[in-house]
Design an enzyme around this catalytic site. Structure first.
Site, PDB file in Angstrom:
ATOM      1  N   ASP A 167     -27.266  32.962-105.693  1.00  0.00           N
ATOM      2  CA  ASP A 167     -26.382  32.554-104.606  1.00  0.00           C
ATOM      3  C   ASP A 167     -26.677  33.355-103.322  1.00  0.00           C
ATOM      4  OD1 ASP A 167     -24.000  31.720-103.149  1.00  0.00           O
ATOM      5  OD2 ASP A 167     -23.129  31.213-105.092  1.00  0.00           O
TER       6      ASP A 167
ATOM      7  N   THR B 164     -22.175  26.577-101.026  1.00  0.00           N
ATOM      8  CA  THR B 164     -22.460  26.735-102.457  1.00  0.00           C
ATOM      9  C   THR B 164     -22.381  25.443-103.276  1.00  0.00           C
ATOM     10  OG1 THR B 164     -21.797  29.031-102.426  1.00  0.00           O
ATOM     11  CG2 THR B 164     -21.677  27.930-104.559  1.00  0.00           C
TER      12      THR B 164
ATOM     13  N   LYS C 259     -18.972  31.834-110.528  1.00  0.00           N
ATOM     14  CA  LYS C 259     -18.211  30.817-109.785  1.00  0.00           C
ATOM     15  C   LYS C 259     -18.075  29.524-110.591  1.00  0.00           C
ATOM     16  CE  LYS C 259     -19.719  32.207-105.143  1.00  0.00           C
ATOM     17  NZ  LYS C 259     -20.408  31.771-103.916  1.00  0.00           N
TER      18      LYS C 259
ATOM     19  N   ARG D   7     -17.848  26.399-109.455  1.00  0.00           N
ATOM     20  CA  ARG D   7     -18.738  25.351-108.935  1.00  0.00           C
ATOM     21  C   ARG D   7     -20.206  25.617-109.272  1.00  0.00           C
ATOM     22  NH1 ARG D   7     -16.428  28.415-104.938  1.00  0.00           N
ATOM     23  NH2 ARG D   7     -17.719  29.255-103.254  1.00  0.00           N
TER      24      ARG D   7
ATOM     25  N   HIS E 197     -28.435  28.243-100.943  1.00  0.00           N
ATOM     26  CA  HIS E 197     -28.507  28.338 -99.483  1.00  0.00           C
ATOM     27  C   HIS E 197     -28.979  29.745 -99.206  1.00  0.00           C
ATOM     28  CE1 HIS E 197     -24.947  30.787 -99.877  1.00  0.00           C
ATOM     29  NE2 HIS E 197     -24.421  29.826-100.607  1.00  0.00           N
TER      30      HIS E 197
ATOM     31  N   HIS F 212     -22.963  31.447 -94.086  1.00  0.00           N
ATOM     32  CA  HIS F 212     -24.002  30.416 -94.123  1.00  0.00           C
ATOM     33  C   HIS F 212     -23.320  29.079 -93.910  1.00  0.00           C
ATOM     34  CE1 HIS F 212     -22.383  29.851 -98.186  1.00  0.00           C
ATOM     35  NE2 HIS F 212     -22.368  31.164 -98.229  1.00  0.00           N
TER      36      HIS F 212
HETATM   37 ZN    ZN Z   1     -23.473  29.986-102.357  1.00  0.00          ZN
HETATM   38 ZN    ZN Z   2     -21.285  32.194 -99.616  1.00  0.00          ZN
END
Ligand code: ZN
Ligand code: ZN
Ligand code: ZN
Length: 539
Positions: free
Chosen positions: A32, A73, A156, A158, A345, A477
């Site tokens: 991430d 994300t 996370k 997601r 990302h 981001h």
């Molecule tokens: Zn992310």
């Molecule tokens: Zn982030």
């Protein structure tokens, strides 16, 4: 005799190639907020067995990018695994404004399902229901008649749910209770091994160790000095080493491990347990483990890309990956697994840091943008015509506009002109312009690729390069600019030759490439652009 011997050899060869038709295990690794630059900047401090093992023995795409905005994300994970962009798979943000319900929707929210772990009722109401396309993991399930196991896991929610897809055996995510949880979308109760892992409270030894530098201070000369003005505080503690994690845990909850490198270690521990107990990669039917390391993002947001905290996190992740590859060698076998590594990302430079170095950019407060738009609306139309400003989108109150007898096109035009007076605005697009697209406007293409008319606003704007909608410390981001789009794409292992490419590639090419390597159907809405470099003969 010679003839017979030859026949035996040919038969043996054909048997081995039969068995090698597909790898036993695919491991998808998403880091991430990982910038491609980290692989270069920290290279001299990495071991030979982690990132460098993947790069030197696998195939590295040096110039791979995201091709839409917003670079967040949830859209990132969905795009890697579906091989398409938010305009097709529908994950247009981590959350988005629901016009009919007039409230924010979280990407993996699902009111119809329940948690499997008591005490995590809200965190467990999650499933991949909002994901509109199939994933490469879905297609593997279909292709193996549901026999290949698919498991997604991340700190996370997601990062676990979207990669695992619709047909997954399991997705697991971490909560502030210190447990990896899941929902009844996947099964009636948590597997015993996951339950046992949770009961062991494996986060405690990590927090007790505390977070100090892995290597001598001199090693960190690729980053800014510690305790610099661009770093944010960590749980109220001023941003310098060492971090007393035990104290942080005592004053908060086991969620503190997320904002330390140990979030990555804990995930790797959990992954090894899953491989062992679910027997991933054991038989000839391909299994898929989708791993997403999230602590890099939490730490990046807090301290920024030039902090020694982020450097230390990557040096530690390098060791975690080395150890994990070693584990795969032993359990699945060296030539039996396929790995790809990428990021959801990248991340921007801290805008104050750039400003202090004479590049005049700024950080923008989301609340001020929203308040300015509402203020303009009141003075121009004597009413607040805006339902919501969120994620670069302006959602108008269409009923109010209609009841006031206003012309929507003129309203949009007037807001557009107003936004262009703002110093931070690069482009403003209307829904009609986004849907029409323009081959000559690359920014518009990025916006179009990330836009779904049923989930996005009527007006969309893009900040100038370097401008962040964030606090003055740390980073974020979301933009279409290279600092957010340029990520690693590395393939390693089963049938992957050594090599590298500097040609421009898109992360939406990962899923069709993996599908082609596995000889399965491609995800249903990908453009099927394969990374052909991987399919030419080994030199
Ligand atoms: Zn992310
Ligand atoms: Zn982030
Ligand atoms: Zn620091």
């Amino acid at each position: 005799m010679k003839k017979l011997f030859g026949f035996i050899i040919i038969s043996l060869v054909s048997i081995t190639t039969q068995a090698q038709k597909r790898p036993k295990l695919v491991v998808g690794i998403v880091v991430d907020q990982m910038k491609m630059e980290y692989l270069y900047r920290f290279e001299s401090d990495f071991s030979e067995n982690g990132f460098k093992r993947l790069m030197k023995n696998g195939y590295t795409f040096h110039n791979a990018h995201y091709n839409y905005m917003p670079t967040y994300t949830a859209p990132g994970h969905a795009s890697i695994y579906t091989g398409t962009t938010p305009s097709m798979h529908g994950i247009v943000g981590n959350d988005w404004f629901h016009r009919t319900l007039k409230k924010d929707m979280y990407c993996t929210d699902d009111a119809a399902v329940s948690t499997l772990v008591p005490g995590t009722e809200t965190e467990g109401k999650m499933s991949p229901r909002n994901l509109q396309s199939t994933t490469m993991t879905d297609e593997l399930k279909l292709s193996t008649n549901f026999k290949g196991k698919v498991i997604g896991m991340s700190i996370k929610d997601r990062g676990a749910i979207l990669p695992a897809g619709h047909f997954a055996d399991w997705a697991f995510w971490y909560t502030k209770t210190g447990e990896f949880i899941s929902s009844d979308y996947y099964g009636k109760k948590l597997p015993t091994w996951a339950d046992d892992f949770n009961k062991e409270k494996n986060y405690i030894p990590y927090t007790e160790k505390g977070w100090s530098l892995l290597k001598p201070k001199e090693v960190y000369n690729e980053s800014l000095p510690d305790d610099n003005p661009y770093e944010g505080k960590l749980y109220k503690k001023t941003p310098f080493f060492p971090y007393n994690m035990k104290e942080m845990l005592d004053n908060n909850d086991p969620g503190v491990i997320r904002v330390s490198p140990y979030g990555n270690n804990l995930l790797a521990d959990f992954a090894k347990r899953a491989i062992e107990k679910e027997e991933l990669g054991k038989d000839e039917i391909t299994d898929f483990l989708a791993l997403s390391f999230s602590s890099t993002d939490y730490i990046g947001h807090t301290f920024g890309p030039r902090s020694i905290e982020i450097q230390d996190t990557y040096l530690r992740l390098d060791e975690t990956i080395a150890d994990f590859l070693n584990y795969l060698d032993k359990t699945v076998g060296k030539d039996n697994y396929l790995v790809f590594l990428t990021a959801d990302h990248a991340g921007a430079e801290n805008s104050t840091f750039l400003k202090d170095n004479k590049y005049k950019v700024d950080n923008i407060n989301y609340k001020n943008v929203s308040a300015d738009l509402k203020e303009f609306s009141k003075t121009t139309f004597s009413d607040d015509l805006i339902l919501k400003y969120d994620n670069f989108n302006v959602f108008f109150d269409l009923d109010l506009i209609k009841s006031k007898g206003l012309d929507l096109t003129k309203v949009k035009q007037s807001f557009k002109e107003y936004l262009y007076t703002k110093e931070y605005v690069k482009r403003v697009y209307t829904e009609e312009e986004i849907l029409a697209g323009s081959p000559n406007d690359e920014l518009l293409e990025f916006v179009s690729n990330g836009y779904d008319p049923t989930q996005n606003g009527e007006l969309y704007f893009v900040y100038k390069p370097g401008y962040l909608e964030y606090s003055a410390t740390g980073t974020t981001h979301g933009s279409p600019y290279t600092y957010d789009t340029h990520v690693p794409v590395i393939f390693y292992g089963w049938h992957i030759k050594k090599g590298e490419s500097h040609e421009k590639k898109y992360i939406t090419q990962i899923a069709p490439t993996v599908s082609q390597l596995l000889k399965i159907t491609m995800p249903n809405s990908t453009k099927c652009e394969v990374l052909t470099e991987l399919f030419t003969k080994k030199e």
